[in-house]
Design a protein around this motif. Structure first.
Motif, PDB file in Angstrom:
ATOM      1  N   ILE A  20      42.605  40.951  54.845  1.00  0.00           N
ATOM      2  CA  ILE A  20      41.810  40.207  55.835  1.00  0.00           C
ATOM      3  C   ILE A  20      41.707  40.996  57.134  1.00  0.00           C
ATOM      4  N   ILE A  21      42.808  41.588  57.563  1.00  0.00           N
ATOM      5  CA  ILE A  21      42.785  42.403  58.792  1.00  0.00           C
ATOM      6  C   ILE A  21      41.861  43.597  58.605  1.00  0.00           C
ATOM      7  N   SER A  22      41.894  44.198  57.430  1.00  0.00           N
ATOM      8  CA  SER A  22      41.008  45.324  57.134  1.00  0.00           C
ATOM      9  C   SER A  22      39.537  44.903  57.211  1.00  0.00           C
ATOM     10  N   ILE A  23      39.215  43.739  56.664  1.00  0.00           N
ATOM     11  CA  ILE A  23      37.850  43.217  56.729  1.00  0.00           C
ATOM     12  C   ILE A  23      37.452  42.968  58.181  1.00  0.00           C
ATOM     13  N   ASN A  45      33.863  28.754  61.773  1.00  0.00           N
ATOM     14  CA  ASN A  45      32.535  28.922  61.168  1.00  0.00           C
ATOM     15  C   ASN A  45      32.439  30.160  60.289  1.00  0.00           C
ATOM     16  N   MET A  46      33.501  30.960  60.208  1.00  0.00           N
ATOM     17  CA  MET A  46      33.485  32.194  59.419  1.00  0.00           C
ATOM     18  C   MET A  46      34.389  32.130  58.181  1.00  0.00           C
ATOM     19  N   VAL A  47      35.059  31.006  57.962  1.00  0.00           N
ATOM     20  CA  VAL A  47      36.028  30.901  56.862  1.00  0.00           C
ATOM     21  C   VAL A  47      35.363  31.128  55.504  1.00  0.00           C
ATOM     22  N   ASN A  48      34.231  30.474  55.244  1.00  0.00           N
ATOM     23  CA  ASN A  48      33.573  30.634  53.941  1.00  0.00           C
ATOM     24  C   ASN A  48      33.098  32.065  53.724  1.00  0.00           C
ATOM     25  N   GLN A  49      32.571  32.682  54.756  1.00  0.00           N
ATOM     26  CA  GLN A  49      32.122  34.069  54.642  1.00  0.00           C
ATOM     27  C   GLN A  49      33.311  34.994  54.372  1.00  0.00           C
ATOM     28  N   LEU A  50      34.435  34.734  55.032  1.00  0.00           N
ATOM     29  CA  LEU A  50      35.634  35.533  54.807  1.00  0.00           C
ATOM     30  C   LEU A  50      36.140  35.356  53.375  1.00  0.00           C
ATOM     31  N   LYS A  51      36.124  34.126  52.863  1.00  0.00           N
ATOM     32  CA  LYS A  51      36.547  33.880  51.475  1.00  0.00           C
ATOM     33  C   LYS A  51      35.687  34.682  50.505  1.00  0.00           C
ATOM     34  N   THR A  52      34.390  34.686  50.744  1.00  0.00           N
ATOM     35  CA  THR A  52      33.472  35.421  49.874  1.00  0.00           C
ATOM     36  C   THR A  52      33.780  36.915  49.892  1.00  0.00           C
ATOM     37  N   GLU A  53      33.964  37.467  51.093  1.00  0.00           N
ATOM     38  CA  GLU A  53      34.261  38.893  51.219  1.00  0.00           C
ATOM     39  C   GLU A  53      35.625  39.229  50.613  1.00  0.00           C
ATOM     40  N   LEU A  54      36.606  38.361  50.805  1.00  0.00           N
ATOM     41  CA  LEU A  54      37.938  38.575  50.232  1.00  0.00           C
ATOM     42  C   LEU A  54      37.879  38.542  48.707  1.00  0.00           C
ATOM     43  N   ASP A  55      37.151  37.586  48.139  1.00  0.00           N
ATOM     44  CA  ASP A  55      36.986  37.537  46.678  1.00  0.00           C
ATOM     45  C   ASP A  55      36.342  38.810  46.159  1.00  0.00           C
ATOM     46  N   ARG A  57      36.408  41.825  47.511  1.00  0.00           N
ATOM     47  CA  ARG A  57      37.375  42.929  47.605  1.00  0.00           C
ATOM     48  C   ARG A  57      38.446  42.833  46.528  1.00  0.00           C
ATOM     49  N   LEU A  58      38.905  41.629  46.257  1.00  0.00           N
ATOM     50  CA  LEU A  58      39.939  41.454  45.234  1.00  0.00           C
ATOM     51  C   LEU A  58      39.397  41.797  43.855  1.00  0.00           C
ATOM     52  N   LYS A  59      38.155  41.424  43.571  1.00  0.00           N
ATOM     53  CA  LYS A  59      37.554  41.755  42.279  1.00  0.00           C
ATOM     54  C   LYS A  59      37.384  43.260  42.116  1.00  0.00           C
ATOM     55  N   GLU A  60      37.121  43.957  43.211  1.00  0.00           N
ATOM     56  CA  GLU A  60      36.997  45.413  43.158  1.00  0.00           C
ATOM     57  C   GLU A  60      38.330  46.083  42.841  1.00  0.00           C
ATOM     58  N   ASN A  61      39.410  45.543  43.377  1.00  0.00           N
ATOM     59  CA  ASN A  61      40.709  46.197  43.311  1.00  0.00           C
ATOM     60  C   ASN A  61      41.619  45.712  42.194  1.00  0.00           C
ATOM     61  N   VAL A  62      41.324  44.555  41.622  1.00  0.00           N
ATOM     62  CA  VAL A  62      42.171  44.013  40.567  1.00  0.00           C
ATOM     63  C   VAL A  62      41.450  44.180  39.242  1.00  0.00           C
ATOM     64  N   PRO A  63      42.064  44.862  38.280  1.00  0.00           N
ATOM     65  CA  PRO A  63      41.400  45.040  36.983  1.00  0.00           C
ATOM     66  C   PRO A  63      41.253  43.707  36.252  1.00  0.00           C
ATOM     67  N   ALA A  64      40.199  43.593  35.491  1.00  0.00           N
ATOM     68  CA  ALA A  64      39.961  42.380  34.713  1.00  0.00           C
ATOM     69  C   ALA A  64      40.997  42.281  33.603  1.00  0.00           C
ATOM     70  N   ILE A  65      41.446  41.065  33.349  1.00  0.00           N
ATOM     71  CA  ILE A  65      42.432  40.817  32.299  1.00  0.00           C
ATOM     72  C   ILE A  65      41.686  40.262  31.099  1.00  0.00           C
ATOM     73  N   ASP A  66      41.925  40.860  29.925  1.00  0.00           N
ATOM     74  CA  ASP A  66      41.286  40.367  28.710  1.00  0.00           C
ATOM     75  C   ASP A  66      41.774  38.957  28.424  1.00  0.00           C
ATOM     76  N   ASP A  67      40.858  38.090  28.091  1.00  0.00           N
ATOM     77  CA  ASP A  67      41.205  36.702  27.790  1.00  0.00           C
ATOM     78  C   ASP A  67      41.597  36.597  26.324  1.00  0.00           C
ATOM     79  N   ASP A  68      42.894  36.633  26.075  1.00  0.00           N
ATOM     80  CA  ASP A  68      43.423  36.489  24.722  1.00  0.00           C
ATOM     81  C   ASP A  68      44.271  35.225  24.715  1.00  0.00           C
ATOM     82  N   SER A  69      43.598  34.087  24.628  1.00  0.00           N
ATOM     83  CA  SER A  69      44.262  32.816  24.800  1.00  0.00           C
ATOM     84  C   SER A  69      45.290  32.488  23.723  1.00  0.00           C
ATOM     85  N   ASP A  70      45.184  33.101  22.552  1.00  0.00           N
ATOM     86  CA  ASP A  70      46.145  32.802  21.500  1.00  0.00           C
ATOM     87  C   ASP A  70      47.263  33.841  21.380  1.00  0.00           C
ATOM     88  N   SER A  71      47.381  34.727  22.350  1.00  0.00           N
ATOM     89  CA  SER A  71      48.391  35.792  22.267  1.00  0.00           C
ATOM     90  C   SER A  71      49.807  35.245  22.280  1.00  0.00           C
TER      91      SER A  71
END
Length: 76
Positions: A20-23, A45-55, A57-71
């Motif tokens: 958040i500080i980086s943003i 008035n900036m909370v929703n915009q910050l949430k969007t930007e944080l999401d 950034r997190l999607k960029e930096n966190v790899p997607a996890i395969d959905d293997d629900s029966d593992s």
């Protein structure tokens, strides 16, 4: 003359706070006050915009996890 800014108290992990500080460093649009290692006051008035930007950034930096629900069901 004193000017008041409406804010929202945000509690988060130190790692998320650093993102958040980086943003905020780009334009100083979000943070009113940095209180301690887990709390920030964000412009109300900036909370929703910050949430969007944080999401984004997190999607960029966190790899997607395969959905293997029966593992967990395979292990016995």
């Amino acid at each position: 003359m004193v000017r008041a800014i409406k804010g929202t108290l945000v509690e988060c992990d130190p790692s998320i706070k650093s993102i958040i500080i980086s943003i905020d460093k780009q334009n100083n649009d979000y943070i009113i006050e940095d209180l301690d290692e887990t709390h920030l006051v964000i412009k109300d008035n900036m909370v929703n915009q910050l949430k969007t930007e944080l999401d984004r950034r997190l999607k960029e930096n966190v790899p997607a996890i395969d959905d293997d629900s029966d593992s967990d069901q395979d292990a016995k």
